[in-house]
Design an enzyme around this catalytic site. Structure first.
Site, mmCIF file in Angstrom:
data_model
loop_
_atom_site.group_PDB
_atom_site.id
_atom_site.type_symbol
_atom_site.label_atom_id
_atom_site.label_comp_id
_atom_site.label_asym_id
_atom_site.label_seq_id
_atom_site.Cartn_x
_atom_site.Cartn_y
_atom_site.Cartn_z
ATOM 1 N N ARG A 67 0.829 -1.209 0.000
ATOM 2 C CA ARG A 67 0.000 0.000 0.000
ATOM 3 C C ARG A 67 0.869 1.269 0.000
ATOM 4 O O ARG A 67 0.544 2.253 -0.662
ATOM 5 C CB ARG A 67 -0.932 -0.041 1.215
ATOM 6 C CG ARG A 67 -2.040 0.991 1.198
ATOM 7 C CD ARG A 67 -3.043 0.721 2.288
ATOM 8 N NE ARG A 67 -3.879 -0.416 1.985
ATOM 9 C CZ ARG A 67 -4.985 -0.366 1.247
ATOM 10 N NH1 ARG A 67 -5.386 0.790 0.724
ATOM 11 N NH2 ARG A 67 -5.709 -1.451 1.027
ATOM 12 N N HIS A 113 -15.310 -5.061 -15.179
ATOM 13 C CA HIS A 113 -16.186 -5.296 -14.027
ATOM 14 C C HIS A 113 -17.186 -6.388 -14.385
ATOM 15 O O HIS A 113 -17.748 -6.374 -15.485
ATOM 16 C CB HIS A 113 -16.916 -4.012 -13.650
ATOM 17 C CG HIS A 113 -17.733 -4.146 -12.409
ATOM 18 N ND1 HIS A 113 -17.165 -4.197 -11.149
ATOM 19 C CD2 HIS A 113 -19.063 -4.275 -12.221
ATOM 20 C CE1 HIS A 113 -18.123 -4.337 -10.246
ATOM 21 N NE2 HIS A 113 -19.293 -4.380 -10.867
#
Length: 199
Positions: A67, A113
């Site tokens: 991250r 998606h």
């Protein structure tokens, strides 16, 4: 990493993925013998993601990042800038792309998606969660959406959609299988069309 073709007009793809990487491998295989499109690298935010092994197996640079490297130190941006891909492809990547990367690669980042956006999108809507929600609402069809990426989950401009019929007997697993078929068939074709249109 595989040898880069000598042709200076070769278009470079970088793929981001978080999971097993079936879409990633499908894209790699599709362009493996292409003279004008090359998968330059695969990035993953999961150290043990199977997608990294798939990249290694095809002699493609595979990179893990955390991250901090994505959101704070800009290490991921620096590596991307060095590669300078013509297209960044999100293939099952579950983190939001930071605005600084979007700004540096405008209209060069796309996502797939597993639903017909704008329905069943947004944070937390991925994988089996999407299919279960669609079945819970007794929808008659589902499909895939390929879209440009902006600062919000699944809100970018649509590029392509494909549909499949939902049968009464469908389960989340059987619907997922139908969606994977659509993904594997259409995603490389749409990538190719985007890149070659720019040539």
């Amino acid at each position: 990493m595989s040898d880069q073709p000598k042709n200076n007009n070769v278009k470079k793809i970088v793929i981001f993925a978080s999971g097993s990487g079936t879409n990633t491998e499908n894209i790699i295989r599709y362009f493996e013998n292409s003279s004008n499109i090359n998968v330059a690298a695969v990035f993953s935010n999961k150290r043990n993601a199977k997608v990294l092994r798939r990249a290694y197996d095809h002699n493609i640079k595979a990179l893990y990042f955390d991250r901090d490297a994505l959101y704070n130190s800009n290490e991921v941006l620096h590596v991307l800038t060095d590669i300078n891909p013509d297209l960044i492809v999100l293939a099952g990547f579950l983190w939001i792309v930071p605005s600084i990367i979007i700004e540096n690669f405008p209209n060069r980042i796309i996502n797939i998606h597993p639903a017909l956006l704008p329905n069943y999108g947004g944070k937390g809507m991925y994988g089996m969660r999407v299919h279960q929600a669609i079945l819970n609402n007794k929808e008659k069809e589902s499909g895939i959406t390929i879209h440009f990426v902006n600062e919000a989950y699944d809100k970018g401009e649509h590029i392509f959609q494909a549909k499949t019929v939902i049968e009464d007997h469908d389960s989340p697993e059987s619907l997922a299988s139908k969606i994977h078929e659509l993904e594997h068939h259409h995603f490389p074709l749409v990538i190719e069309k985007i890149l070659l249109k720019e040539s």
